[in-house]
Design an enzyme around this catalytic site. Structure first.
Site, PDB file in Angstrom:
ATOM      1  N   HIS A 425      16.899 -67.111 -21.820  1.00  0.00           N
ATOM      2  CA  HIS A 425      17.134 -66.675 -20.447  1.00  0.00           C
ATOM      3  C   HIS A 425      17.210 -67.854 -19.479  1.00  0.00           C
ATOM      4  CE1 HIS A 425      12.930 -67.297 -19.006  1.00  0.00           C
ATOM      5  NE2 HIS A 425      12.570 -66.923 -20.221  1.00  0.00           N
ATOM      6  N   CYS A 444       9.286 -67.392 -24.825  1.00  0.00           N
ATOM      7  CA  CYS A 444      10.743 -67.255 -24.747  1.00  0.00           C
ATOM      8  C   CYS A 444      11.395 -68.615 -24.483  1.00  0.00           C
ATOM      9  CB  CYS A 444      11.118 -66.266 -23.649  1.00  0.00           C
ATOM     10  SG  CYS A 444      10.860 -64.539 -24.116  1.00  0.00           S
TER      11      CYS A 444
END
Length: 533
Positions: A425, A444
């Site tokens: 992301h 992440c």
């Protein structure tokens, strides 16, 4: 030498017992005893038992006709050390002894089944790895595609060329071939004395001179970064060599030999060899199924890449998980199915109760950028909530951050649904990408150039990827965009790897996983075995 010794022993066994040369009626009882002995020896392995049962316990390895298969197996075993395997598992001396000492049908059966066990052990290890990743750490989620033992035996039995079959077992990737060559080169180097003396001190820079500069120059000459020279000056050639070394080791290429650069320069070839051995094992775990086009994220390298037929077509810096037990980025492979433009951030419960709940207990207005969501999916006003009533077990709300430029996920995320809740992301924390070591996330993977990454993916399915992306971004609404061609995603952890030109790259073991793998390999019998000149 070893091969001929075993071959002679096998011949002695075959001739002495008449196996495979036609069994006279008077020897029927002895043949029955042989079959019974094979059944007993194979009883601990379902695949081997089934194989011999289906062939009515006829010999496979100990016939005169089996010489090509025996030769191929012995040749493969002789090369086990080159692959960084635990050589004792495929002990040619033990097999020699089995065939040398045959006196009874039980002895021949022991040799027969022993050879089959050795074949299966070697084939499994060289094709898919010595270790099981989950036995090392639960942070390695990789699912290893182990060969089915029964299918291995059948395929080998039907192979036109036993040698070609065994040669094809290791990973067929260019990376594995390059690691294999690097291993051999390092072993020769170690046998010849390595890279010489370590470099004392830190902080050498262009314009300096003296013994420390000479030591640095000599070390880089030995490593192949610099042509031989007698100068004591930190000249332009030395600066260029330092910069190339820094690039190859994930360091800031400023041409100054500071602490981190000298620390890496002083790493021994034995340590680099250990890294390569671990990388070879990891490559066996990964296997050949990368996909023609795929996303590759190397945790230790802090980069994400889009690879097409072995070529890097897009690359961006990344931030990975912090070196904490709850934050380290796991290793696994999956398939990217879609991207979300203008994503909401649904705060993972572990973060909500461990980080935000204590803040809201102290101040109900804390983390005001996050919405409080009840079990029915409705936004709840904080004014009516007594947060002191709750703890990590009974907190009944979810936390959500709506789409915005300041969203923790930035303005786009790339999804490959997985049980670990890991994805790629955007991020508003752009300042982190200038760091040399970029381990700051909850797990992440944050991308430095997420828009360009989106364009690269969308270019596979639209003529105007940039326009397509920004039309949806401009709405401010959360929008899911499916990938017409889902892409494999491989999140790997390599401290030794090659670039597309074949040049070796080394990185630091930021989570300590490679050290744990090498310890496990050593416990399994893998050893550093430099070539002796």
């Amino acid at each position: 030498m070893m091969g001929s010794k075993v071959q002679r022993a096998l011949s002695v066994a075959v001739l002495a017992l008449g196996v495979g040369a036609g069994v006279p009626a008077s020897a029927a009882m002895e043949l029955t005893a042989f079959k019974q002995a094979v059944a007993v020896e194979a009883s601990g392995n379902a695949a081997i038992s089934a194989f011999y049962r289906e062939r009515d316990y006829a010999p496979f390895w100990t016939t005169a006709e089996a010489a090509p298969m025996r030769s191929a197996l012995l040749h493969a075993i002789a090369g086990a050390q080159a692959h960084g395997l635990p050589v004792a598992r495929y002990d040619a001396d033990a097999l020699t002894a089995l065939f040398h000492d045959v006196r009874t049908q039980r002895d021949v059966a022991r040799a027969e089944v022993g050879a089959m066990r050795m074949f299966l052990a070697y084939a499994r290890d060289v094709s898919s790895g010595v270790l099981s990743p989950a036995d090392i750490t639960d942070e390695i989620k990789r699912k290893v595609d182990r060969p089915d033992p029964a299918q291995l035996i059948q395929a080998f039995a039907q192979a036109e060329s036993p040698e070609a079959f065994l040669r094809a077992l290791p990973p067929d990737s260019p990376e594995y071939a390059r690691l294999l060559r690097t291993k051999m080169r390092l072993e020769r180097l170690i046998a010849e004395g390595g890279w010489g003396d370590k470099v004392p001190g830190y902080g050498q820079r262009p314009g300096d001179s003296g013994p420390q500069v000479v030591a640095l120059r000599n070390r880089l000459i030995a490593m192949g970064y610099l042509s031989r020279s007698a100068t004591r000056q930190y000249d332009a050639a030395l600066q260029s060599a330092v910069q190339q070394f820094q690039l190859d080791h994930g360091l800031e290429p400023d041409g100054v030999a500071g602490r981190s650069t000298i620390d890496e320069v002083n790493v021994s070839p034995e340590t680099r060899l250990r890294q390569v051995l671990v990388a070879m094992e990891r490559e066996r775990w990964l296997g050949d199924a990368r996909g023609g086009m795929h996303v590759l994220v190397n945790i230790t390298d802090f980069h994400a890449r889009l690879i097409e037929e072995g070529e890097v077509v897009f690359e961006t810096r990344s931030v990975v998980g912090q070196n904490r037990s709850t934050h380290r980025t796991p290793e696994f492979s999956d398939v990217m199915e879609h991207m979300i433009i203008n994503p909401s951030w649904n705060v993972p419960r572990s973060i909500a109760v461990s980080e935000y709940l204590p803040q809201m207990m102290a101040n109900p207005g804390a983390a005001g950028h996050l919405q409080l969501i009840d079990g029915s999916g409705r936004v709840v006003s904080r004014a009516s909530i007594d947060f002191s009533r709750y703890n990590a077990r009974n907190f009944p709300f979810d936390l959500k951050q709506p789409p915005s430029r300041g969203n923790a996920l930035g303005q786009v995320k790339f999804m490959f649904p997985n049980p670990y809740n890991i994805y790629l992301h955007d991020t508003p924390s752009q300042h982190l990408f200038v760091r040399e070591v970029r381990a700051f996330s909850h797990g992440c993977i944050r991308l430095d150039d997420p828009f360009d990454f989106a364009y690269a993916l969308l270019a596979l399915q639209t003529e105007d990827p940039k326009g397509f992306f920004h039309d949806r971004l401009a709405t401010g609404r959360e929008t899911k965009v499916d990938l017409e061609t889902p892409l494999p995603v491989h999140i790997i952890y390599r401290t030794a790897m090659s670039d597309p030109r074949g040049r070796m790259q080394y990185r630091r073991d930021i989570y300590g996983r490679d050290a744990a793998i090498f310890d496990a390999l050593r416990a399994a019998g893998v050893a550093l075995a430099p070539v002796r000149g």
